[in-house]
Design a protein around this motif. Structure first.
Motif, mmCIF file in Angstrom:
data_model
loop_
_atom_site.group_PDB
_atom_site.id
_atom_site.type_symbol
_atom_site.label_atom_id
_atom_site.label_comp_id
_atom_site.label_asym_id
_atom_site.label_seq_id
_atom_site.Cartn_x
_atom_site.Cartn_y
_atom_site.Cartn_z
ATOM 1 N N CYS A 137 28.388 25.133 11.351
ATOM 2 C CA CYS A 137 29.218 24.255 11.988
ATOM 3 C C CYS A 137 28.802 23.552 12.976
ATOM 4 N N CYS B 159 31.022 27.357 7.143
ATOM 5 C CA CYS B 159 30.139 27.692 7.827
ATOM 6 C C CYS B 159 29.364 29.048 7.540
ATOM 7 N N CYS C 164 26.156 27.649 16.592
ATOM 8 C CA CYS C 164 27.277 28.438 16.387
ATOM 9 C C CYS C 164 26.965 29.919 16.563
ATOM 10 N N CYS D 220 30.254 31.635 10.934
ATOM 11 C CA CYS D 220 31.580 31.811 11.233
ATOM 12 C C CYS D 220 32.625 31.653 10.451
ATOM 13 N N ASN E 19 32.750 31.917 18.923
ATOM 14 C CA ASN E 19 32.510 30.658 19.088
ATOM 15 C C ASN E 19 34.025 30.438 20.152
HETATM 16 ZN ZN LIG Z 1 30.178 28.222 12.508
#
Ligand SMILES: [Zn+2]
Ligand SMILES: [Zn+2]
Length: 172
Positions: free
Chosen positions: A132, A64, A136, A67, A148
């Motif tokens: 993701c 991602c 996010c 993150c 998250n």
């Molecule tokens: Zn993410």
């Protein structure tokens, strides 16, 4: 997976094969293929060019962009490609036919390597950025925590210094 155009008698042939992830080198640290790759399509041999059309059905695992968690997602798309021999390529360029250089590949010894074609098409199809999930929240710039998972409250305490400098820029 190499098609020798000289041995093809028919005007069109169809293909349907499976590749293993290990057979396709994406040359990337962020993305990798996780399942078998299914390739189906057809190849049409013309006088000046060969048209290849097909569908690729694969799955990729990719980090991602916000993150850094790894997320898996389907990579399913159709493609088309045009191949010309070196001779025809030069001729057509001279004749200034409307061939877009980017979309044309040149055949070497009248052969087309379908595996290499699939690899190129997958590279083009892998998104440069992936999340993701749509919402996010990414990592906290200050403490590095995944926002998250936890609410670290850093932002409430202090304005991100990068925003500070942006503010200065705006004033100038
Ligand atoms: Zn993410
Ligand atoms: Zn934080």
């Amino acid at each position: 997976m190499i098609v020798d155009l000289l041995t093809i008698k028919d005007a069109a042939i169809s293909f349907d094969f499976i590749l293993q992830p290990s057979e396709i080198d994406l040359d990337s640290d962020e993305a990798k293929l996780v399942n078998e790759i299914s390739v189906k399509g057809s190849l049409k041999k013309g006088i000046a060019q060969t048209d290849v059309q097909g569908n690729i059905d694969a799955r990729i695992e990719i980090e991602c962009s916000r993150c850094l968690v790894t997320a898996e997602q389907p990579l399913k798309f159709s493609f088309s490609a045009v191949f010309v021999s070196t001779e025809n390529y030069t001729d057509e360029k001279e004749a200034e036919l409307s061939i877009d250089d980017l979309d044309v590949s040149i055949t070497v010894d009248d052969k087309i390597d379908l595996r290499e074609l699939v690899r190129e098409q997958i590279l083009l199809a892998v998104p440069a950025q992936i999340f993701c999930r749509e919402e996010c929240k990414g990592l906290c710039q200050k403490c590095g925590a995944s926002r998250n998972l936890i609410d670290c409250k850093c932002e409430e305490k202090e304005v991100d210094p990068r925003w500070q400098s942006l503010r200065k820029l705006n004033l100038n």
